[in-house]
Design an enzyme around this catalytic site. Structure first.
Site, PDB file in Angstrom:
ATOM      1  N   ASP A  29     122.260  60.733 -19.905  1.00 14.30           N
ATOM      2  CA  ASP A  29     123.052  60.826 -21.008  1.00 14.30           C
ATOM      3  C   ASP A  29     122.578  61.385 -22.401  1.00 14.30           C
ATOM      4  O   ASP A  29     123.053  61.499 -23.365  1.00 14.30           O
ATOM      5  CB  ASP A  29     123.180  59.194 -21.564  1.00 14.30           C
ATOM      6  CG  ASP A  29     122.093  58.584 -21.811  1.00 14.30           C
ATOM      7  OD1 ASP A  29     120.897  59.102 -21.921  1.00 14.30           O
ATOM      8  OD2 ASP A  29     122.098  57.126 -22.347  1.00 14.30           O
TER       9      ASP A  29
ATOM     10  N   LYS B 237     113.721  64.898 -29.288  1.00 11.77           N
ATOM     11  CA  LYS B 237     113.945  64.448 -28.183  1.00 11.77           C
ATOM     12  C   LYS B 237     114.775  63.159 -28.238  1.00 11.77           C
ATOM     13  O   LYS B 237     114.444  62.403 -28.979  1.00 11.77           O
ATOM     14  CB  LYS B 237     112.645  63.832 -27.427  1.00 11.77           C
ATOM     15  CG  LYS B 237     112.304  63.186 -26.088  1.00 11.77           C
ATOM     16  CD  LYS B 237     111.031  62.862 -25.515  1.00 11.77           C
ATOM     17  CE  LYS B 237     111.046  62.492 -24.414  1.00 11.77           C
ATOM     18  NZ  LYS B 237     109.946  61.795 -23.693  1.00 11.77           N
TER      19      LYS B 237
ATOM     20  N   ASP C  86     106.715  69.566 -14.122  1.00  9.97           N
ATOM     21  CA  ASP C  86     107.601  69.601 -15.214  1.00  9.97           C
ATOM     22  C   ASP C  86     107.063  68.934 -16.531  1.00  9.97           C
ATOM     23  O   ASP C  86     107.457  69.346 -17.545  1.00  9.97           O
ATOM     24  CB  ASP C  86     109.048  69.609 -14.853  1.00  9.97           C
ATOM     25  CG  ASP C  86     109.101  68.143 -14.462  1.00  9.97           C
ATOM     26  OD1 ASP C  86     108.759  67.645 -13.420  1.00  9.97           O
ATOM     27  OD2 ASP C  86     109.929  67.383 -15.321  1.00  9.97           O
ATOM     28  N   ASN C  87     106.208  68.181 -16.547  1.00  8.90           N
ATOM     29  CA  ASN C  87     105.446  67.364 -17.268  1.00  8.90           C
ATOM     30  C   ASN C  87     103.868  67.991 -17.467  1.00  8.90           C
ATOM     31  O   ASN C  87     103.197  67.264 -18.272  1.00  8.90           O
ATOM     32  CB  ASN C  87     105.348  65.893 -17.171  1.00  8.90           C
ATOM     33  CG  ASN C  87     106.828  65.297 -17.052  1.00  8.90           C
ATOM     34  OD1 ASN C  87     107.708  65.927 -17.643  1.00  8.90           O
ATOM     35  ND2 ASN C  87     106.977  64.235 -16.482  1.00  8.90           N
TER      36      ASN C  87
ATOM     37  N   GLY D  96     115.028  71.074 -16.698  1.00 12.23           N
ATOM     38  CA  GLY D  96     115.337  71.376 -18.102  1.00 12.23           C
ATOM     39  C   GLY D  96     115.199  70.532 -19.040  1.00 12.23           C
ATOM     40  O   GLY D  96     115.196  69.110 -18.702  1.00 12.23           O
TER      41      GLY D  96
ATOM     42  N   ARG E 255     109.018  65.960 -31.993  1.00 14.96           N
ATOM     43  CA  ARG E 255     107.772  66.066 -31.461  1.00 14.96           C
ATOM     44  C   ARG E 255     107.255  67.637 -31.758  1.00 14.96           C
ATOM     45  O   ARG E 255     108.264  68.499 -32.121  1.00 14.96           O
ATOM     46  CB  ARG E 255     107.559  65.720 -29.883  1.00 14.96           C
ATOM     47  CG  ARG E 255     108.437  66.445 -29.116  1.00 14.96           C
ATOM     48  CD  ARG E 255     108.207  65.865 -27.641  1.00 14.96           C
ATOM     49  NE  ARG E 255     109.194  66.465 -26.582  1.00 14.96           N
ATOM     50  CZ  ARG E 255     109.145  66.155 -25.358  1.00 14.96           C
ATOM     51  NH1 ARG E 255     108.432  65.080 -24.763  1.00 14.96           N
ATOM     52  NH2 ARG E 255     109.983  66.584 -24.632  1.00 14.96           N
TER      53      ARG E 255
HETATM   54  P1  AMP Z   1     110.729  62.924 -17.366  1.00 13.46           P
HETATM   55  O1  AMP Z   1     110.350  62.675 -16.104  1.00 13.46           O
HETATM   56  O2  AMP Z   1     111.094  62.027 -18.238  1.00 13.46           O
HETATM   57  O3  AMP Z   1     109.999  63.991 -18.011  1.00 13.46           O
HETATM   58  O4  AMP Z   1     112.122  63.696 -16.902  1.00 13.46           O
HETATM   59  C1  AMP Z   1     112.724  64.695 -15.711  1.00 13.46           C
HETATM   60  C2  AMP Z   1     114.075  65.345 -16.220  1.00 13.46           C
HETATM   61  O5  AMP Z   1     115.125  64.543 -16.494  1.00 13.46           O
HETATM   62  C3  AMP Z   1     113.900  66.326 -17.441  1.00 13.46           C
HETATM   63  O6  AMP Z   1     114.584  67.259 -17.206  1.00 13.46           O
HETATM   64  C4  AMP Z   1     114.693  65.365 -18.596  1.00 13.46           C
HETATM   65  O7  AMP Z   1     114.987  66.181 -19.621  1.00 13.46           O
HETATM   66  C5  AMP Z   1     115.815  64.689 -17.751  1.00 13.46           C
HETATM   67  N1  AMP Z   1     116.037  63.465 -18.309  1.00 13.46           N
HETATM   68  C6  AMP Z   1     115.147  62.193 -18.412  1.00 13.46           C
HETATM   69  N2  AMP Z   1     115.766  61.375 -18.997  1.00 13.46           N
HETATM   70  C7  AMP Z   1     117.146  61.881 -19.346  1.00 13.46           C
HETATM   71  C8  AMP Z   1     118.211  61.435 -20.078  1.00 13.46           C
HETATM   72  N3  AMP Z   1     118.408  60.217 -20.500  1.00 13.46           N
HETATM   73  N4  AMP Z   1     119.308  62.197 -20.156  1.00 13.46           N
HETATM   74  C9  AMP Z   1     119.135  63.512 -19.573  1.00 13.46           C
HETATM   75  N5  AMP Z   1     118.049  64.272 -18.992  1.00 13.46           N
HETATM   76  C10 AMP Z   1     117.102  62.945 -18.955  1.00 13.46           C
HETATM   77 MG    MG Z   2     109.520  65.476 -18.708  1.00  8.43          MG
END
Ligand code: AMP
Ligand code: MG
Length: 521
Positions: free
Chosen positions: A143, A131, A270-271, A109, A194
């Site tokens: 965080d 973001k 998820d990306n 999420g 974004r």
């Molecule tokens: P990503 O691989 O960067 O797309 O992130 C994967 C998941 O981790 C997604 O659900 C992001 O929202 C969450 N996420 C990444 N970095 C953070 C962060 N600093 N705080 C909270 N959620 C994060």
């Molecule tokens: Mg992501």
């Protein structure tokens, strides 16, 4: 004051903008209901300031670029105003799931992003997402913040990709704050706004499949079809058509990535955007010295998302989407027996998935033919392009410069070869290839000048090399944001000579080799 969706927001009217953003319109994701998201305000970001701003994205949204100079701008786009928004218009974090590095990760999420609403302009509607705006129910251990470094990279790269002609989410602005965030070291926070027509990911579908909610899965698919892929409605099976459209768009997208040497870095499901947009800029990178196995993400120790793996991974991700959509497929076959319907649905889905390589192969070949300046189609063209990539790989020749300088090769003699040849350690190997290339060019009817001009329209001179971003980031950390602006300007015209910026097109300096980009952002 009321505000019509088709009009530009006046420059002095940030409050109107805020009110407009918070009013969901028919067909919006925000109308799907509570099962899809959680509404909450952004966490306060102390003393926000503007780090980067795109006039062009502002205009695309119908906003006057002068709003960036409004004292309330940074407050609004840091999310700080959202506390005062009415509850029905609160921003929301959406829930999705996904496969990370090939493994089912369950619920993820928007852990650090909030959708703040939509703007319509010129017949298009865009969602705006902050973001780095603080923790959400989906933050898990995170965080909720994003660091200045990664926010600048996202801002610059999404704009650069757009100007390379590659589908992508856009970025309106980066807002910084001195509020500290802890990563490997202490850094400062930022929020990127974004912009995309939709932020729906493969993972949104996987979420409702995994939670066994075919009703919600269907509502989501209907939202995407009705709003973005209306032609699917007319297909025999709209949900199969949705899978096909997303699969083909993904194949096209990755062909474009491969053609400019772009590595995404974290192609988790998820990306992956259901619209086939490049989304979630993290540890991405453009290959400098070409290595087909280049891994841009320092955290990716297996090399799952290496350059040469991207097409296969994208295809694999489409399998995940297909699995998630299966409960919706074949409902209109009129097959009463559930098992028989499921069996038929699997066959249909497999036939659609088989189209990925059929689409990717020719799309990549077309792109490579254009990069080589070949207007005619000949049987050996794909092999010629692959041989060049092999010679480049063996010599670690710079990806961007090799193709850019290739336009100087003449079909008549080797005098124009020098600039590109100098990029190769193994000059003999290059010469062998160049002779084949010249033989092939002799079949072309265009003269050298016309071919060179066409090649320079598809082979960029400027891409967002890591070291260029790094320089802009270092200056920004010292509160000098002029390099972010300058670099964004250069990258807006990647195919133009812009000789005053030649230094931005040069080979990376030695120190660039030690830059590491990881998932930490
Ligand atoms: P990503 O691989 O960067 O797309 O992130 C994967 C998941 O981790 C997604 O659900 C992001 O929202 C969450 N996420 C990444 N970095 C953070 C962060 N600093 N705080 C909270 N959620 C994060
Ligand atoms: Mg992501």
């Amino acid at each position: 004051m009321s505000f019509s969706r088709s009009e530009a927001v006046p420059a002095d009217s940030l409050p109107d903008l805020a009110a407009t953003l918070g009013t969901p319109v028919d067909g919006a994701f925000a109308r799907l209901g509570d099962a899809f998201f959680t509404r909450l305000p952004a966490a306060p970001l102390p003393a926000p300031y503007v780090v980067g701003f795109s006039d062009e994205v502002a205009r695309m949204l119908g906003l006057a670029p002068s709003i960036a100079a409004d004292p309330g701008f940074a407050e609004l786009f840091s999310g700080n105003r959202t506390r005062d928004w009415p509850s029905h218009a609160m921003p929301y974090a959406s829930v999705y799931s996904g496969h990370q590095f090939g493994v089912w990760a369950g619920q993820l999420g928007d852990g650090r992003a909030l959708n703040v609403g939509e703007l319509a302009h010129d017949g298009r509607r865009f969602e705006l997402q902050l973001k780095g705006s603080g923790r959400t129910p989906y933050s898990r251990m995170g965080d909720g913040r994003a660091v200045l470094r990664s926010s600048i990279r996202e801002f610059l790269c999404s704009e650069a990709m757009h100007h390379l002609g590659i589908p992508t989410t856009r970025a309106l602005t980066v807002i910084g704050s001195d509020a500290p965030v802890i990563r490997e070291e202490i850094e400062t926070s930022a929020v990127v706004t974004r912009v995309a027509e939709s932020f729906v990911r493969f993972g949104h579908f996987e979420h409702f499949f995994a939670s066994d909610r075919p009703d919600l899965l269907r509502a989501l698919a209907d939202h995407v079809i009705d709003r973005f892929y209306p032609a699917c409605r007319d297909a025999g099976d709209p949900y199969l058509a949705l899978l096909e459209t997303a699969t083909l768009r993904t194949a096209d997208l990755v062909a474009q990535w491969q053609a400019v040497g772009f590595c995404h870095g974290v192609m988790n499901t998820d990306n992956m955007s259901i619209l086939g947009l490049t989304i979630d800029y993290g540890p991405f990178g453009f290959v400098d010295g070409f290595d087909a196995g280049h891994v841009c993400n320092h955290s990716d120790q297996q090399g799952r998302y290496a350059y040469r793996m991207q097409p296969r991974i994208a295809h694999w991700n489409c399998y995940c989407l297909a699995q998630a959509l299966l409960p919706l497929i074949g409902l209109n076959h009129g097959i009463a027996d559930d098992d028989a319907r499921a069996e038929r649905a699997v066959e249909d889905v497999q036939a659609v998935l088989a189209k990925f390589p059929e689409r990717f192969g020719p799309a990549f070949e077309r792109a490579m033919r254009a990069k080589l300046g070949l207007a005619l189609e000949r049987d050996g063209d794909a092999a010629l392009a692959n041989q060049l990539l092999e010679v480049m790989h063996a010599s670690h020749a710079d990806f961007t410069l090799t193709f850019r300088h290739l336009s100087r090769v003449s079909k008549h003699d080797a005098r124009g070869d020098t600039t590109v040849r100098d990029l190769f350690i193994d000059r003999d190997a290059f010469d062998r290839w160049a002779n084949q290339y010249r033989a092939r060019l002799s079949e072309e009817t265009r003269d050298d000048a016309a071919r060179a001009a066409a090649m320079n329209r598809v082979n960029p001179k400027y891409v967002l090399r890591n070291h260029l971003a790094e320089v802009a980031i270092r200056r920004a950390k010292e509160k000098d944001f002029s390099e972010v602006e300058r670099l964004a300007q250069v990258l807006r015209r990647p195919f133009d000579e812009q000789t005053e910026y030649d230094a931005y097109a040069a080979l990376p300096p030695d120190w660039a080799g030690s830059l590491e980009v990881s998932c930490s952002s």
